[in-house]
Design a protein around this motif. Sequence first.
Motif, mmCIF file in Angstrom:
data_model
loop_
_atom_site.group_PDB
_atom_site.id
_atom_site.type_symbol
_atom_site.label_atom_id
_atom_site.label_comp_id
_atom_site.label_asym_id
_atom_site.label_seq_id
_atom_site.Cartn_x
_atom_site.Cartn_y
_atom_site.Cartn_z
ATOM 1 N N HIS A 143 3.954 -6.354 -14.304
ATOM 2 C CA HIS A 143 3.659 -6.716 -12.918
ATOM 3 C C HIS A 143 4.900 -6.433 -12.083
ATOM 4 N N HIS A 144 4.699 -5.922 -10.875
ATOM 5 C CA HIS A 144 5.832 -5.615 -10.006
ATOM 6 C C HIS A 144 5.403 -5.794 -8.555
ATOM 7 N N LEU A 145 6.379 -5.722 -7.660
ATOM 8 C CA LEU A 145 6.155 -6.048 -6.257
ATOM 9 C C LEU A 145 5.141 -5.134 -5.590
ATOM 10 N N VAL A 146 5.126 -3.857 -5.951
ATOM 11 C CA VAL A 146 4.239 -2.913 -5.276
ATOM 12 C C VAL A 146 2.783 -3.322 -5.452
ATOM 13 N N ARG A 147 2.422 -3.839 -6.630
ATOM 14 C CA ARG A 147 1.049 -4.278 -6.862
ATOM 15 C C ARG A 147 0.671 -5.385 -5.883
ATOM 16 N N THR A 148 1.566 -6.352 -5.713
ATOM 17 C CA THR A 148 1.278 -7.451 -4.785
ATOM 18 C C THR A 148 1.223 -6.954 -3.350
ATOM 19 N N SER A 150 -0.731 -14.160 8.689
ATOM 20 C CA SER A 150 0.496 -13.413 8.919
ATOM 21 C C SER A 150 0.858 -12.644 7.648
ATOM 22 N N LEU A 151 0.586 -11.332 7.653
ATOM 23 C CA LEU A 151 0.920 -10.528 6.475
ATOM 24 C C LEU A 151 2.416 -10.294 6.356
ATOM 25 N N HIS A 152 3.137 -10.329 7.470
ATOM 26 C CA HIS A 152 4.591 -10.250 7.370
ATOM 27 C C HIS A 152 5.118 -11.425 6.547
ATOM 28 N N THR A 153 4.569 -12.605 6.777
ATOM 29 C CA THR A 153 4.974 -13.764 5.991
ATOM 30 C C THR A 153 4.572 -13.590 4.531
ATOM 31 N N ALA A 154 3.352 -13.126 4.291
ATOM 32 C CA ALA A 154 2.879 -12.938 2.914
ATOM 33 C C ALA A 154 3.746 -11.926 2.181
ATOM 34 N N TRP A 155 4.055 -10.803 2.828
ATOM 35 C CA TRP A 155 4.878 -9.778 2.185
ATOM 36 C C TRP A 155 6.310 -10.272 1.962
ATOM 37 N N ALA A 156 6.888 -10.942 2.956
ATOM 38 C CA ALA A 156 8.255 -11.432 2.808
ATOM 39 C C ALA A 156 8.346 -12.494 1.710
ATOM 40 N N LEU A 157 7.324 -13.335 1.603
ATOM 41 C CA LEU A 157 7.324 -14.346 0.545
ATOM 42 C C LEU A 157 7.165 -13.697 -0.827
ATOM 43 N N MET A 186 16.201 -14.038 -0.095
ATOM 44 C CA MET A 186 16.247 -15.243 0.741
ATOM 45 C C MET A 186 16.516 -14.880 2.199
ATOM 46 N N PHE A 187 17.485 -13.988 2.421
ATOM 47 C CA PHE A 187 17.826 -13.564 3.783
ATOM 48 C C PHE A 187 16.626 -12.933 4.478
ATOM 49 N N TRP A 188 15.915 -12.049 3.764
ATOM 50 C CA TRP A 188 14.781 -11.368 4.383
ATOM 51 C C TRP A 188 13.652 -12.330 4.696
ATOM 52 N N LEU A 189 13.437 -13.297 3.823
ATOM 53 C CA LEU A 189 12.366 -14.271 4.070
ATOM 54 C C LEU A 189 12.692 -15.125 5.294
ATOM 55 N N VAL A 190 13.908 -15.653 5.370
ATOM 56 C CA VAL A 190 14.287 -16.516 6.492
ATOM 57 C C VAL A 190 14.226 -15.748 7.809
ATOM 58 N N CYS A 191 14.768 -14.534 7.821
ATOM 59 C CA CYS A 191 14.768 -13.742 9.054
ATOM 60 C C CYS A 191 13.350 -13.337 9.453
ATOM 61 N N THR A 192 12.508 -13.037 8.484
ATOM 62 C CA THR A 192 11.133 -12.659 8.805
ATOM 63 C C THR A 192 10.368 -13.833 9.394
ATOM 64 N N LEU A 237 1.556 -18.522 9.650
ATOM 65 C CA LEU A 237 2.497 -18.379 8.548
ATOM 66 C C LEU A 237 2.033 -19.163 7.326
ATOM 67 N N VAL A 238 1.493 -20.360 7.559
ATOM 68 C CA VAL A 238 1.007 -21.173 6.447
ATOM 69 C C VAL A 238 -0.155 -20.461 5.756
ATOM 70 N N VAL A 239 -1.069 -19.902 6.541
ATOM 71 C CA VAL A 239 -2.209 -19.187 5.963
ATOM 72 C C VAL A 239 -1.726 -17.938 5.221
ATOM 73 N N GLY A 240 -0.763 -17.211 5.793
ATOM 74 C CA GLY A 240 -0.220 -16.023 5.127
ATOM 75 C C GLY A 240 0.482 -16.363 3.829
ATOM 76 N N ALA A 241 1.262 -17.437 3.819
ATOM 77 C CA ALA A 241 1.940 -17.860 2.594
ATOM 78 C C ALA A 241 0.937 -18.293 1.536
ATOM 79 N N THR A 242 -0.129 -18.959 1.956
ATOM 80 C CA THR A 242 -1.185 -19.355 1.024
ATOM 81 C C THR A 242 -1.839 -18.134 0.392
ATOM 82 N N LEU A 243 -2.116 -17.126 1.198
ATOM 83 C CA LEU A 243 -2.700 -15.889 0.679
ATOM 84 C C LEU A 243 -1.767 -15.242 -0.336
ATOM 85 N N CYS A 244 -0.476 -15.217 -0.037
ATOM 86 C CA CYS A 244 0.505 -14.621 -0.943
ATOM 87 C C CYS A 244 0.502 -15.328 -2.295
ATOM 88 N N LEU A 245 0.594 -16.655 -2.300
ATOM 89 C CA LEU A 245 0.648 -17.400 -3.558
ATOM 90 C C LEU A 245 -0.642 -17.224 -4.358
#
Length: 454
Positions: free
Chosen positions: A239-244, A308-315, A333-339, A354-362
Amino acid sequence: MLIHDAQGRSTSPPKQVGVGRLLERRSLIVWGGIAGAVFALIAGEIIAAHIHALGPLTSLFRDYAGTPKSATTPWAGFLLALVGVNGRVRVTALAAAAGLDLIFVAVRTLDGRPFTVGNGPTIALTALTVIAAVRWSGTRRHTALRTIALGALLILATKVGEIWLDITAWTTPQVLDPYVQLADRALGNPSWLVGHALDVAGPVPLGVVRWVYFELPVAAIVVAIWQLRGVTTGPWPRHHLVRTFLTLGLIGPIFYMVFPVVGPILAFGSWGKGMELADVWPNIVPPVPSSVESMPFDSITPRNCMPSLHTAWALSLFIHSRRGPLWLRWGGMFWLVCTLTATLGLGAHYGIDLVVGATLCLTVESALRDPDRGWDRGRVRLVALGIATFTGLLLGIRYLALPMATYPFPFGVAILGVFAALAITFYSTWFAPNRDQDFLAPIAAPELDRIQVE
């Protein structure tokens, strides 16, 4: 003799059949993916012509012979593709891409056109694909084409995604920003708070978070290259980041049509061009109305806020950087906080996006992660919790917006509490020190050596 023949038939042929079926399945997946990509590009081009937008094939042609729309995406896909070739080919391909880009930059400069890059890596990636497919063989060919496919898919997905954003504007004349703004009161109107804070902070912090927000692919490629760095000499990570990233990009935009939202700077700010309800972002929080309904908006602006897909991708980038070296972990960490700061402070999103995007990511990450583990009770429980949280948030925003604005504290505690439960469950399932004990206990020692991790 009969016993010998029976034993021979019971061992050798099934293995051959099993390998044959596996190769056939892989071939079907590959050709199915190619067919799907071609269909998406052609369909996107036809729709783009109908709505007078830039189609994916036209945009791709500009990457070859015109002015690329994005300077970073072609280079990001090209660098990802180079992970699967040896050092000598990598240096040669990089030199060729850089040289071609310089030629195109010079021609555009003499022509008076804007400065940008991206032609070189697109042409070099195409040439590398032909060379790998025609001249190479065996593992070298397979590994190269696999990383080339990832890089090309990243570029093509971006092209299709651009026309999809235009489609969301064309098909959804009404947006649900009034509902989201009211629901966001349960979280304390974070977009208004962070937007005002960035105004006070001045141009330097604003410039940093703006750059991070728009150059998310740069960090993603760094993490992906680190994860895939050994594929030319060893096995692929399971598993790697590109898949996610690609899965999020496939699933997330569907909800732009289901829940169209344009963002506070457009619906409540100065970028509304006359369509905004009030020009108050980020200085004044609108009062709670007696009723709420959707609002009309133009047919140009993408409805790409919820989730927010930016949030999902950054997370997801942050999660995949956790098992890297120190510099990669701090970078994640830097990229997540700045995003997160940029998504709110630039007025692109409401806090609950952002909460919905983070939920989708997890949820997506839990479905893809550690495939050797299978769909055991822990994975099923986590994915089900993520789907329930995601669905509950969207339904709550749509049908409980006024109560959420009227009674912000209990709703805010409920929203953050449910998301915290999801995050804690995610950590305990995938990252806690004792997470693998139940899963690995029944597996014999030789089998453990075969398990590949990130």
